[in-house]
Motif scaffolding. Sequence first.
Motif, PDB file in Angstrom:
ATOM      1  N   ALA A  59       0.843  -1.230  -0.190  1.00 37.11           N
ATOM      2  CA  ALA A  59       0.106   0.080   0.154  1.00 37.11           C
ATOM      3  C   ALA A  59       0.763   1.084  -0.029  1.00 37.11           C
ATOM      4  O   ALA A  59       0.604   2.289  -0.549  1.00 37.11           O
ATOM      5  CB  ALA A  59      -0.893   0.080   1.133  1.00 37.11           C
ATOM      6  N   ALA A  60       1.903   1.335   0.777  1.00 36.16           N
ATOM      7  CA  ALA A  60       2.787   2.237   0.852  1.00 36.16           C
ATOM      8  C   ALA A  60       3.572   2.792  -0.597  1.00 36.16           C
ATOM      9  O   ALA A  60       3.527   3.710  -1.023  1.00 36.16           O
ATOM     10  CB  ALA A  60       3.918   2.285   1.869  1.00 36.16           C
ATOM     11  N   ILE A  61       4.017   1.554  -1.352  1.00 37.66           N
ATOM     12  CA  ILE A  61       4.679   1.770  -2.471  1.00 37.66           C
ATOM     13  C   ILE A  61       3.690   2.200  -3.673  1.00 37.66           C
ATOM     14  O   ILE A  61       3.947   2.915  -4.445  1.00 37.66           O
ATOM     15  CB  ILE A  61       5.244   0.428  -2.770  1.00 37.66           C
ATOM     16  CG1 ILE A  61       6.357   0.106  -2.091  1.00 37.66           C
ATOM     17  CG2 ILE A  61       5.653   0.378  -4.486  1.00 37.66           C
ATOM     18  CD1 ILE A  61       7.022  -1.306  -2.007  1.00 37.66           C
ATOM     19  N   THR A  62       2.507   1.709  -3.265  1.00 41.20           N
ATOM     20  CA  THR A  62       1.383   2.042  -4.324  1.00 41.20           C
ATOM     21  C   THR A  62       0.998   3.429  -4.300  1.00 41.20           C
ATOM     22  O   THR A  62       1.218   4.239  -5.433  1.00 41.20           O
ATOM     23  CB  THR A  62       0.221   1.104  -4.191  1.00 41.20           C
ATOM     24  OG1 THR A  62       0.711  -0.108  -4.316  1.00 41.20           O
ATOM     25  CG2 THR A  62      -0.993   1.737  -5.211  1.00 41.20           C
ATOM     26  N   ALA A  63       0.953   4.020  -3.038  1.00 44.16           N
ATOM     27  CA  ALA A  63       0.696   5.522  -2.776  1.00 44.16           C
ATOM     28  C   ALA A  63       1.857   6.268  -3.224  1.00 44.16           C
ATOM     29  O   ALA A  63       1.528   7.284  -3.747  1.00 44.16           O
ATOM     30  CB  ALA A  63       0.206   5.639  -1.561  1.00 44.16           C
ATOM     31  N   ALA A  64       2.945   5.870  -3.165  1.00 43.74           N
ATOM     32  CA  ALA A  64       4.239   6.641  -3.127  1.00 43.74           C
ATOM     33  C   ALA A  64       4.267   6.823  -4.979  1.00 43.74           C
ATOM     34  O   ALA A  64       4.419   7.958  -5.624  1.00 43.74           O
ATOM     35  CB  ALA A  64       5.472   5.817  -3.006  1.00 43.74           C
ATOM     36  N   ILE A  65       3.946   5.629  -5.613  1.00 45.38           N
ATOM     37  CA  ILE A  65       4.026   5.852  -7.079  1.00 45.38           C
ATOM     38  C   ILE A  65       2.856   6.677  -7.895  1.00 45.38           C
ATOM     39  O   ILE A  65       3.162   7.596  -8.502  1.00 45.38           O
ATOM     40  CB  ILE A  65       3.669   4.145  -7.663  1.00 45.38           C
ATOM     41  CG1 ILE A  65       5.164   3.567  -7.375  1.00 45.38           C
ATOM     42  CG2 ILE A  65       3.538   4.397  -9.313  1.00 45.38           C
ATOM     43  CD1 ILE A  65       4.995   2.071  -7.592  1.00 45.38           C
ATOM     44  N   LYS A  66       1.570   6.470  -7.050  1.00 44.02           N
ATOM     45  CA  LYS A  66       0.671   7.275  -7.386  1.00 44.02           C
ATOM     46  C   LYS A  66       0.773   8.813  -7.188  1.00 44.02           C
ATOM     47  O   LYS A  66       0.650   9.738  -8.016  1.00 44.02           O
ATOM     48  CB  LYS A  66      -0.799   7.067  -6.697  1.00 44.02           C
ATOM     49  CG  LYS A  66      -1.805   7.828  -7.043  1.00 44.02           C
ATOM     50  CD  LYS A  66      -3.101   7.272  -6.351  1.00 44.02           C
ATOM     51  CE  LYS A  66      -4.162   8.050  -6.705  1.00 44.02           C
ATOM     52  NZ  LYS A  66      -5.534   7.700  -5.941  1.00 44.02           N
ATOM     53  N   TYR A  67       1.445   8.976  -6.084  1.00 43.56           N
ATOM     54  CA  TYR A  67       1.908  10.528  -5.740  1.00 43.56           C
ATOM     55  C   TYR A  67       2.829  11.220  -6.685  1.00 43.56           C
ATOM     56  O   TYR A  67       2.916  12.120  -7.173  1.00 43.56           O
ATOM     57  CB  TYR A  67       2.364  10.778  -4.200  1.00 43.56           C
ATOM     58  CG  TYR A  67       2.767  11.758  -3.887  1.00 43.56           C
ATOM     59  CD1 TYR A  67       1.823  12.879  -3.337  1.00 43.56           C
ATOM     60  CD2 TYR A  67       4.132  12.406  -3.909  1.00 43.56           C
ATOM     61  CE1 TYR A  67       2.515  14.330  -3.034  1.00 43.56           C
ATOM     62  CE2 TYR A  67       4.537  13.404  -3.431  1.00 43.56           C
ATOM     63  CZ  TYR A  67       3.666  14.518  -3.205  1.00 43.56           C
ATOM     64  OH  TYR A  67       4.079  15.806  -2.726  1.00 43.56           O
ATOM     65  N   HIS A  68       3.851  10.076  -7.064  1.00 44.51           N
ATOM     66  CA  HIS A  68       4.940  10.626  -7.854  1.00 44.51           C
ATOM     67  C   HIS A  68       4.345  10.790  -9.410  1.00 44.51           C
ATOM     68  O   HIS A  68       4.849  11.871  -9.937  1.00 44.51           O
ATOM     69  CB  HIS A  68       6.042   9.706  -7.971  1.00 44.51           C
ATOM     70  CG  HIS A  68       7.029   9.929  -9.041  1.00 44.51           C
ATOM     71  ND1 HIS A  68       7.971  10.739  -8.557  1.00 44.51           N
ATOM     72  CD2 HIS A  68       7.488   9.311 -10.309  1.00 44.51           C
ATOM     73  CE1 HIS A  68       8.861  10.852  -9.702  1.00 44.51           C
ATOM     74  NE2 HIS A  68       8.257   9.939 -10.502  1.00 44.51           N
ATOM     75  N   ARG A  69       3.458   9.968  -9.760  1.00 46.18           N
ATOM     76  CA  ARG A  69       3.086  10.247 -11.110  1.00 46.18           C
ATOM     77  C   ARG A  69       1.982  11.502 -11.321  1.00 46.18           C
ATOM     78  O   ARG A  69       1.878  12.108 -12.177  1.00 46.18           O
ATOM     79  CB  ARG A  69       2.186   9.046 -11.494  1.00 46.18           C
ATOM     80  CG  ARG A  69       3.174   7.648 -12.019  1.00 46.18           C
ATOM     81  CD  ARG A  69       2.045   6.514 -12.269  1.00 46.18           C
ATOM     82  NE  ARG A  69       3.143   5.552 -12.606  1.00 46.18           N
ATOM     83  CZ  ARG A  69       2.581   4.433 -12.952  1.00 46.18           C
ATOM     84  NH1 ARG A  69       1.468   3.953 -12.837  1.00 46.18           N
ATOM     85  NH2 ARG A  69       3.602   3.337 -13.242  1.00 46.18           N
ATOM     86  N   GLU A  70       1.440  11.814 -10.211  1.00 41.55           N
ATOM     87  CA  GLU A  70       0.532  12.832 -10.348  1.00 41.55           C
ATOM     88  C   GLU A  70       1.325  14.233  -9.947  1.00 41.55           C
ATOM     89  O   GLU A  70       0.845  15.172 -10.316  1.00 41.55           O
ATOM     90  CB  GLU A  70      -0.731  12.841  -9.132  1.00 41.55           C
ATOM     91  CG  GLU A  70      -1.522  11.617  -9.443  1.00 41.55           C
ATOM     92  CD  GLU A  70      -2.587  11.419  -8.355  1.00 41.55           C
ATOM     93  OE1 GLU A  70      -2.384  12.268  -7.384  1.00 41.55           O
ATOM     94  OE2 GLU A  70      -3.413  10.671  -8.583  1.00 41.55           O
ATOM     95  N   GLY A  71       2.257  14.130  -9.598  1.00 37.47           N
ATOM     96  CA  GLY A  71       3.162  15.222  -9.334  1.00 37.47           C
ATOM     97  C   GLY A  71       2.803  16.024  -8.276  1.00 37.47           C
ATOM     98  O   GLY A  71       3.125  16.706  -7.282  1.00 37.47           O
TER      99      GLY A  71
END
Length: 71
Positions: A59-71
């Motif tokens: 969950a933490a990795i998924t949230a970090a990837i989502k945050y990184h992609r959204e900027g």
Amino acid sequence: MEVVFLFIGIIIGIVVSKTNTVSCIIKKFYPEVEPEVTPEVKPTLNNAQNQDNQKKVVAAITAAIKYHREG
């Protein structure tokens, strides 16, 4: 230009050989101490706790990837 490359090569060779020599001397007089491993040092997790931890990590990795992609 060839003289410069030769000179730099000689300097690098000398530095590497001295580094290896000093490393061997240090290992001889100050050997690395192996730590004692006892079974009580690392507590074991049961399967449910391990799966819960893995879900949190995913969950933490998924949230970090989502945050990184959204900027």
